[in-house]
Design an enzyme around this catalytic site. Structure first.
Site, short mmCIF file in Angstrom:
data_model
loop_
_atom_site.label_atom_id
_atom_site.label_comp_id
_atom_site.label_asym_id
_atom_site.label_seq_id
_atom_site.Cartn_x
_atom_site.Cartn_y
_atom_site.Cartn_z
N ASP A 1 0.82 -1.21 0.00
CA ASP A 1 0.00 0.00 0.00
C ASP A 1 0.85 1.26 0.00
O ASP A 1 2.08 1.20 0.15
CB ASP A 1 -0.97 -0.01 1.19
CG ASP A 1 -0.33 -0.51 2.49
OD1 ASP A 1 0.90 -0.54 2.57
OD2 ASP A 1 -1.07 -0.88 3.42
N ASN B 1 -7.99 -2.65 13.73
CA ASN B 1 -9.38 -2.85 13.29
C ASN B 1 -9.51 -4.02 12.30
O ASN B 1 -10.54 -4.17 11.66
CB ASN B 1 -9.93 -1.57 12.66
CG ASN B 1 -9.15 -1.14 11.42
OD1 ASN B 1 -8.22 -1.83 11.01
ND2 ASN B 1 -9.52 -0.02 10.84
N HIS C 1 -7.57 -4.47 9.58
CA HIS C 1 -7.21 -4.24 8.17
C HIS C 1 -5.99 -5.06 7.78
O HIS C 1 -5.11 -5.34 8.60
CB HIS C 1 -7.07 -2.75 7.84
CG HIS C 1 -5.87 -2.04 8.37
ND1 HIS C 1 -5.91 -0.79 8.92
CD2 HIS C 1 -4.55 -2.40 8.40
CE1 HIS C 1 -4.69 -0.41 9.26
NE2 HIS C 1 -3.85 -1.37 8.96
N GLU D 1 -9.66 -1.49 4.81
CA GLU D 1 -10.33 -1.17 6.05
C GLU D 1 -11.65 -1.95 6.17
O GLU D 1 -12.14 -2.50 5.18
CB GLU D 1 -10.61 0.34 6.08
CG GLU D 1 -9.36 1.21 6.11
CD GLU D 1 -8.78 1.36 7.51
OE1 GLU D 1 -8.60 0.35 8.21
OE2 GLU D 1 -8.48 2.50 7.90
C1 GLP Z 1 -0.20 0.04 8.64
C2 GLP Z 1 -0.05 -0.74 7.35
C3 GLP Z 1 -0.57 -2.12 7.52
C4 GLP Z 1 0.01 -2.75 8.76
C5 GLP Z 1 -0.34 -1.96 9.98
C6 GLP Z 1 0.11 -2.57 11.29
O1 GLP Z 1 -1.51 0.43 8.86
N1 GLP Z 1 -0.71 -0.17 6.23
O2 GLP Z 1 -0.25 -2.87 6.38
O3 GLP Z 1 -0.50 -4.02 8.89
O4 GLP Z 1 0.25 -0.69 9.77
O5 GLP Z 1 1.35 -2.08 11.67
P1 GLP Z 1 2.05 -2.32 13.05
O6 GLP Z 1 2.83 -3.53 12.91
O7 GLP Z 1 2.90 -1.10 13.21
O8 GLP Z 1 1.01 -2.39 14.10
#
Ligand code: GLP
Length: 236
Positions: free
Chosen positions: A66, A135, A137, A142
């Site tokens: 992303d 949440n 995702h 989302e």
């Molecule tokens: C961001 C990314 C996600 C990832 C999420 C969790 O939102 N777009 O792809 O899964 O962070 O990240 P963390 O490991 O920092 O909780």
């Protein structure tokens, strides 16, 4: 679904990196989808370490999951910069095989179509490595995202923007992102999902207990034949 309980986030990274290295060894010229966030940092460090003494990414094609809308790839908070910092600048890899959505493309719909086409032209994703949002995702799909989605633009929820605020000191977290869709991710041959920290406890509980439903995007993974979930003790 296979569940692996690791001790801590470092351990999650070690186990994930071992799985990725094994996959690369047995799948020549594979196509990987790459995550961002705090959790995969240890995995990237381990991969970089391993690449100093063995072949890793020389024949691999990489697609970032992303990107924020409005951030150029050289913006320090962009996911493209994150992946460069964590991996690409530290290993031997053909940069022309490393792909990221362009968050500042003038026509976002055309950019999503281009990115999806590039993934399909590469033969689709072989190994998708995912993080998990609080949440539920995956990528930036989302809650409410269609399970049939390909690469598309999403509106980020307030909780996601808050969770990612630490990467934007002094600036606003963008309100939109481009993400690989759930259908694109589900097309992968194998999926690895990493989660760490007590903030992910509820999401992990939901992933264990809920049937596939669009209000909890990660639940789509229950319909996939080869998913491995690695959590640390705090999350799992
Ligand atoms: C961001 C990314 C996600 C990832 C999420 C969790 O939102 N777009 O792809 O899964 O962070 O990240 P963390 O490991 O920092 O909780």
């Amino acid at each position: 679904m296979r569940w692996i309980l690791a001790n801590d986030v470092e351990d999650v990274g070690r186990i994930a990196s071992d799985i990725v290295l094994d996959y690369l060894k047995s799948h020549y010229e594979s196509v990987l989808a790459l995550p961002t966030g705090r959790t995969p940092e240890a995995m990237y460090n381990k991969l970089v370490e391993a690449c100093q003494t063995q072949q890793c990414f020389e024949h691999t094609t990489l697609f970032n999951l992303d990107e924020y809308v409005g951030l150029p790839t050289d913006h320090p908070s962009s996911f493209a910069s994150y992946v460069r910092r964590c991996l690409l600048d530290r290993v031997k890899i053909d940069k022309s095989r490393c792909h990221a959505p362009n968050g500042v493309a003038p026509n976002l719909a055309a950019e999503c179509a281009r990115y999806e086409r590039a993934i399909q032209l590469a033969g689709g994703i072989d190994l998708a490595i995912l993080g998990l949002g609080t949440n539920g995702h995956i990528g930036f799909n989302e809650p409410g995202s269609s399970f049939n989605s390909t690469t598309h633009v999403v509106n980020l929820s307030e909780s996601t923007r808050t969770a990612n605020a630490e990467y934007f000191t002094g600036g606003e977290v963008p309100k939109q992102a481009i993400t690989m869709g759930i259908e694109t991710i589900m097309g992968a041959d194998r999926i690895l999902l990493l989660a760490s920290g007590s903030k992910k406890k509820d999401a992990i509980r939901r992933l264990r207990n809920e049937p596939p439903n669009i209000d909890f995007p990660a639940s789509a993974l229950k319909n996939h034949r080869d998913v491995t979930i690695i959590t640390d003790r705090a999350a799992g």
